[in-house]
Enzyme design. Structure first.
Site, PDB file in Angstrom:
ATOM      1  N   ASP A  37       0.827  -1.199   0.000  1.00  0.00           N
ATOM      2  CA  ASP A  37       0.000   0.000   0.000  1.00  0.00           C
ATOM      3  C   ASP A  37       0.868   1.260   0.000  1.00  0.00           C
ATOM      4  O   ASP A  37       1.950   1.278   0.591  1.00  0.00           O
ATOM      5  CB  ASP A  37      -0.893  -0.014   1.250  1.00  0.00           C
ATOM      6  CG  ASP A  37      -2.050   0.949   1.157  1.00  0.00           C
ATOM      7  OD1 ASP A  37      -2.340   1.439   0.047  1.00  0.00           O
ATOM      8  OD2 ASP A  37      -2.675   1.212   2.197  1.00  0.00           O
ATOM      9  N   ASN A  85     -10.330  -2.256  -6.805  1.00  0.00           N
ATOM     10  CA  ASN A  85      -9.543  -1.368  -7.667  1.00  0.00           C
ATOM     11  C   ASN A  85     -10.153  -1.168  -9.045  1.00  0.00           C
ATOM     12  O   ASN A  85      -9.807  -0.218  -9.753  1.00  0.00           O
ATOM     13  CB  ASN A  85      -8.113  -1.906  -7.835  1.00  0.00           C
ATOM     14  CG  ASN A  85      -7.290  -1.827  -6.565  1.00  0.00           C
ATOM     15  OD1 ASN A  85      -6.355  -2.608  -6.374  1.00  0.00           O
ATOM     16  ND2 ASN A  85      -7.616  -0.897  -5.676  1.00  0.00           N
TER      17      ASN A  85
END
EC number: 2.5.1.-
Length: 257
Positions: A37, A85
């Site tokens: 991340d 996503n």
């Protein structure tokens, strides 16, 4: 690079060597899951573009796997693209898919890793599906770290797919719903997960300071240890990795007990 940065880099390397020297390889996790991340925030902090951040994150992967090889890790699961996503703007998602496809090709061409896709293939463009299949076939005989590339992956979706696979398997065998209901247990569901017969993650590392799983391997991480690191993924260093291993080795795993 100025003198201060050079000295800082030298001190970090010396510290990393010290940590590595005290690392007990018998206490190293065999399976590490990584939530990589912070690519976009790293790029923003550097005054650069989102795509530059994704490329920098992609370039970190081989370096990270090299560290894992040095410390006897056997399985690594890299979360490259979640099902969520796909909600990103197309002008970001399209190039990101291209970067991820290049990562898969690079890992397959390296010759050190055995590549395995975890995720829902139908969510991915046909070309990426082909790339993943070719990478798995080309690396099937490699005796190295098993690298799970989690692309189009969601933890809830994995469990739903496992149940669907279990039902279809029972149908193919002519098993009645009553008999299946009687036979269902934790091990049966586990065998139908994307990771199949693989060991569950011992350690999950998440970078960028976020302290949540976001749906990563919900079933498999029931007894995993977690390590949350403040640095963004492109800036993740070997010393950060070694700290995670040291922290893991110092814990007493209770497995729910």
């Amino acid at each position: 690079m100025n003198l201060r940065d050079k000295l800082r880099g030298l001190l970090v390397r010396l510290y990393a060597r010290r940590v590595e020297g005290h690392l007990d390889h018998a206490q190293v996790p065999k399976h590490i899951g990584v939530i990589m991340d912070g690519n976009r925030r790293w790029a923003k902090a550097a005054g650069s573009t989102t795509m530059h951040g994704h490329r920098a994150g992609a370039e970190k992967i081989e370096e990270f796997l090299g560290w894992c090889s040095e410390t006897d890790v056997e399985v690594v699961t890299l979360w490259l693209l979640s099902t969520d996503n796909f909600d990103r703007p197309q002008d970001e998602l399209g190039p990101l898919l291209g970067i991820i496809e290049d990562v898969v090709k690079t890992l397959a061409a390296d010759g050190r890793w055995r590549v395995h896709h975890v995720g829902t293939p139908d969510l991915l463009p046909p070309q990426m599906q082909t790339t993943l299949k070719e990478a798995e076939e080309a690396t099937a005989g490699i005796d190295g770290i098993l690298v799970n590339v989690a692309i189009g992956y969601g933890g809830r979706q994995e469990i739903a797919d496992a149940v669907r696979s279990m039902l279809l398997d029972a149908q193919d065998k002519g098993t009645s719903m009553e008999d299946l209901a009687e036979a269902v247990d934790v091990d049966m569901i586990g065998r139908h997960l994307y990771t199949g017969a693989q060991p569950d993650p011992d350690l999950v590392i998440r970078t960028s300071g976020e302290q949540r799983l976001s749906g990563f391997m919900l079933w498999q991480t029931a007894h995993s240890e977690y390590y949350f690191c403040e640095v963004f993924w492109p800036a993740f260093r070997k010393v950060d990795f070694l700290r995670a291993l040291r922290d893991y080795a110092a814990r007493h795993r209770r497995y729910g007990g």
